[in-house]
Design a protein around this motif. Structure first.
Motif, PDB file in Angstrom:
ATOM      1  N   VAL A   1       0.837  -1.200   0.000  1.00  0.00           N
ATOM      2  CA  VAL A   1       0.000   0.000   0.000  1.00  0.00           C
ATOM      3  C   VAL A   1       0.874   1.254   0.000  1.00  0.00           C
ATOM      4  CG1 VAL A   1      -1.643   1.331   1.379  1.00  0.00           C
ATOM      5  CG2 VAL A   1      -1.984  -1.113   1.073  1.00  0.00           C
ATOM      6  N   VAL A   2       1.886   1.284   0.856  1.00  0.00           N
ATOM      7  CA  VAL A   2       2.766   2.453   0.927  1.00  0.00           C
ATOM      8  C   VAL A   2       3.538   2.621  -0.376  1.00  0.00           C
ATOM      9  CG1 VAL A   2       4.768   3.434   2.112  1.00  0.00           C
ATOM     10  CG2 VAL A   2       2.942   2.410   3.446  1.00  0.00           C
ATOM     11  N   ARG A   3       4.005   1.530  -0.940  1.00  0.00           N
ATOM     12  CA  ARG A   3       4.748   1.610  -2.207  1.00  0.00           C
ATOM     13  C   ARG A   3       3.867   2.164  -3.320  1.00  0.00           C
ATOM     14  NH1 ARG A   3       7.448  -3.645  -3.668  1.00  0.00           N
ATOM     15  NH2 ARG A   3       8.991  -2.963  -2.166  1.00  0.00           N
ATOM     16  N   LYS A   4       2.605   1.750  -3.368  1.00  0.00           N
ATOM     17  CA  LYS A   4       1.694   2.277  -4.392  1.00  0.00           C
ATOM     18  C   LYS A   4       1.513   3.783  -4.233  1.00  0.00           C
ATOM     19  CE  LYS A   4      -0.946  -1.957  -5.032  1.00  0.00           C
ATOM     20  NZ  LYS A   4      -2.233  -2.622  -4.788  1.00  0.00           N
ATOM     21  N   HIS A   5       1.347   4.230  -2.996  1.00  0.00           N
ATOM     22  CA  HIS A   5       1.193   5.660  -2.751  1.00  0.00           C
ATOM     23  C   HIS A   5       2.469   6.423  -3.106  1.00  0.00           C
ATOM     24  CE1 HIS A   5      -2.404   4.441  -0.521  1.00  0.00           C
ATOM     25  NE2 HIS A   5      -2.803   5.698  -0.676  1.00  0.00           N
ATOM     26  N   CYS A   6       3.608   5.835  -2.797  1.00  0.00           N
ATOM     27  CA  CYS A   6       4.889   6.483  -3.112  1.00  0.00           C
ATOM     28  C   CYS A   6       5.087   6.597  -4.616  1.00  0.00           C
ATOM     29  CB  CYS A   6       6.039   5.703  -2.496  1.00  0.00           C
ATOM     30  SG  CYS A   6       6.110   5.772  -0.714  1.00  0.00           S
ATOM     31  N   GLU A   7       4.751   5.555  -5.343  1.00  0.00           N
ATOM     32  CA  GLU A   7       4.902   5.574  -6.794  1.00  0.00           C
ATOM     33  C   GLU A   7       3.994   6.606  -7.443  1.00  0.00           C
ATOM     34  OE1 GLU A   7       4.231   1.513  -7.861  1.00  0.00           O
ATOM     35  OE2 GLU A   7       6.249   0.896  -7.237  1.00  0.00           O
ATOM     36  N   LYS A   8       2.874   6.901  -6.804  1.00  0.00           N
ATOM     37  CA  LYS A   8       1.965   7.920  -7.323  1.00  0.00           C
ATOM     38  C   LYS A   8       2.346   9.322  -6.865  1.00  0.00           C
ATOM     39  CE  LYS A   8      -1.982   4.817  -7.625  1.00  0.00           C
ATOM     40  NZ  LYS A   8      -3.337   4.526  -7.147  1.00  0.00           N
ATOM     41  N   GLY A   9       3.389   9.437  -6.045  1.00  0.00           N
ATOM     42  CA  GLY A   9       3.841  10.740  -5.579  1.00  0.00           C
ATOM     43  C   GLY A   9       3.020  11.297  -4.435  1.00  0.00           C
ATOM     44  N   LEU A  10       2.439  10.429  -3.634  1.00  0.00           N
ATOM     45  CA  LEU A  10       1.566  10.861  -2.544  1.00  0.00           C
ATOM     46  C   LEU A  10       2.220  10.736  -1.172  1.00  0.00           C
ATOM     47  CD1 LEU A  10      -1.715   9.170  -3.818  1.00  0.00           C
ATOM     48  CD2 LEU A  10      -0.993  11.542  -4.118  1.00  0.00           C
ATOM     49  N   LEU A  11       3.537  10.671  -1.144  1.00  0.00           N
ATOM     50  CA  LEU A  11       4.228  10.492   0.128  1.00  0.00           C
ATOM     51  C   LEU A  11       4.141  11.725   1.018  1.00  0.00           C
ATOM     52  CD1 LEU A  11       5.829   8.447   1.727  1.00  0.00           C
ATOM     53  CD2 LEU A  11       7.897   9.286   0.664  1.00  0.00           C
ATOM     54  N   SER A  12       3.760  12.849   0.467  1.00  0.00           N
ATOM     55  CA  SER A  12       3.652  14.058   1.280  1.00  0.00           C
ATOM     56  C   SER A  12       2.341  14.124   2.069  1.00  0.00           C
ATOM     57  CB  SER A  12       3.786  15.293   0.400  1.00  0.00           C
ATOM     58  OG  SER A  12       2.762  15.306  -0.572  1.00  0.00           O
ATOM     59  N   LEU A  13       1.424  13.201   1.835  1.00  0.00           N
ATOM     60  CA  LEU A  13       0.144  13.190   2.559  1.00  0.00           C
ATOM     61  C   LEU A  13       0.312  12.599   3.955  1.00  0.00           C
ATOM     62  CD1 LEU A  13      -2.208  11.914  -0.273  1.00  0.00           C
ATOM     63  CD2 LEU A  13      -1.873  14.257   0.474  1.00  0.00           C
ATOM     64  N   SER A  14      -0.360  13.190   4.923  1.00  0.00           N
ATOM     65  CA  SER A  14      -0.232  12.717   6.302  1.00  0.00           C
ATOM     66  C   SER A  14      -0.767  11.296   6.464  1.00  0.00           C
ATOM     67  CB  SER A  14      -0.945  13.673   7.261  1.00  0.00           C
ATOM     68  OG  SER A  14      -2.317  13.742   6.958  1.00  0.00           O
ATOM     69  N   PHE A  15      -1.747  10.913   5.669  1.00  0.00           N
ATOM     70  CA  PHE A  15      -2.279   9.554   5.711  1.00  0.00           C
ATOM     71  C   PHE A  15      -1.174   8.544   5.391  1.00  0.00           C
ATOM     72  CE2 PHE A  15      -5.180   6.142   5.330  1.00  0.00           C
ATOM     73  CZ  PHE A  15      -4.848   5.430   4.189  1.00  0.00           C
ATOM     74  N   VAL A  16      -0.369   8.843   4.404  1.00  0.00           N
ATOM     75  CA  VAL A  16       0.719   7.950   4.014  1.00  0.00           C
ATOM     76  C   VAL A  16       1.807   7.953   5.082  1.00  0.00           C
ATOM     77  CG1 VAL A  16       2.370   7.392   2.193  1.00  0.00           C
ATOM     78  CG2 VAL A  16       0.156   8.349   1.597  1.00  0.00           C
ATOM     79  N   HIS A  17       2.009   9.090   5.746  1.00  0.00           N
ATOM     80  CA  HIS A  17       2.966   9.136   6.858  1.00  0.00           C
ATOM     81  C   HIS A  17       2.545   8.151   7.936  1.00  0.00           C
ATOM     82  CE1 HIS A  17       4.046  13.609   5.869  1.00  0.00           C
ATOM     83  NE2 HIS A  17       4.304  12.783   4.883  1.00  0.00           N
ATOM     84  N   GLY A  18       1.254   8.106   8.217  1.00  0.00           N
ATOM     85  CA  GLY A  18       0.750   7.173   9.221  1.00  0.00           C
ATOM     86  C   GLY A  18       0.951   5.721   8.810  1.00  0.00           C
ATOM     87  N   LEU A  19       0.743   5.426   7.535  1.00  0.00           N
ATOM     88  CA  LEU A  19       0.960   4.060   7.050  1.00  0.00           C
ATOM     89  C   LEU A  19       2.432   3.672   7.136  1.00  0.00           C
ATOM     90  CD1 LEU A  19      -1.303   4.015   3.869  1.00  0.00           C
ATOM     91  CD2 LEU A  19      -1.754   2.914   6.067  1.00  0.00           C
ATOM     92  N   LEU A  20       3.303   4.580   6.735  1.00  0.00           N
ATOM     93  CA  LEU A  20       4.737   4.307   6.795  1.00  0.00           C
ATOM     94  C   LEU A  20       5.194   4.145   8.233  1.00  0.00           C
ATOM     95  CD1 LEU A  20       7.339   3.961   5.194  1.00  0.00           C
ATOM     96  CD2 LEU A  20       7.625   6.442   5.245  1.00  0.00           C
ATOM     97  N   PHE A  21       4.657   4.970   9.119  1.00  0.00           N
ATOM     98  CA  PHE A  21       4.962   4.846  10.537  1.00  0.00           C
ATOM     99  C   PHE A  21       4.511   3.487  11.057  1.00  0.00           C
ATOM    100  CE2 PHE A  21       3.736   5.283  14.998  1.00  0.00           C
ATOM    101  CZ  PHE A  21       4.897   5.800  15.545  1.00  0.00           C
ATOM    102  N   GLY A  22       3.325   3.076  10.671  1.00  0.00           N
ATOM    103  CA  GLY A  22       2.822   1.771  11.079  1.00  0.00           C
ATOM    104  C   GLY A  22       3.714   0.646  10.599  1.00  0.00           C
TER     105      GLY A  22
END
Length: 145
Positions: A21-42
């Motif tokens: 899930v995190v890799r998909k968001h990163c590939e789409k350039g969405l790593l700056s979203l706080s939601f993705v920060h929470g997933l990466l933290f998890g």
């Protein structure tokens, strides 16, 4: 966290799903979203202990994405903590790229920069702690401060 505590056998399945899930968001350039920060933290903190080899592998998978948007990750506490973990496991070359990303965002005239941010200063402290290239750190961080 509760699922991991209740059923430790599911850690690998949960972590693999979070990685995808995190890799998909990163590939789409969405790593700056706080939601993705929470997933990466998890992924980096909740699924694995800090000494786990799997945590190191997960962090190293995320480093290519993180090193391009490091300042954007400093907007949330979980983003900064994830960035710090990635800086820990990054190679010297990747750390240098992260330092260069911080150059323009340390101080801004119209708004507070990363050096004055409540969480981002932790990433700067980590950079000062682990980066071996003192000339690079002096050029991009210390001369600005």
């Amino acid at each position: 966290r509760e699922i991991v505590e209740d059923e430790p056998k599911k850690v690998d399945d949960i972590a693999n799903h979070l990685k995808s899930v995190v890799r998909k968001h990163c590939e789409k350039g969405l790593l700056s979203l706080s939601f993705v920060h929470g997933l990466l933290f998890g992924l980096l903190f909740e699924c694995y202990s800090s000494t786990s080899v799997k945590c190191r592998d997960a962090a190293q998978i995320m480093i290519p994405y993180v090193k391009e948007v490091a300042p954007a990750m400093c907007t949330t506490r979980k983003g900064v903590q994830s960035l710090i973990r990635c800086i820990d496991y990054a190679s010297a070359k990747d750390r240098k790229r992260i330092v260069k990303c911080f150059k323009d965002d340390l101080f801004k005239e119209s708004e507070p920069g990363l050096a004055q941010h409540p969480f981002a200063h932790l990433a700067l402290l980590k950079i000062l702690d682990v980066v071996d290239d003192t000339k690079l750190v002096r050029k991009f961080i210390l001369t600005i401060i």
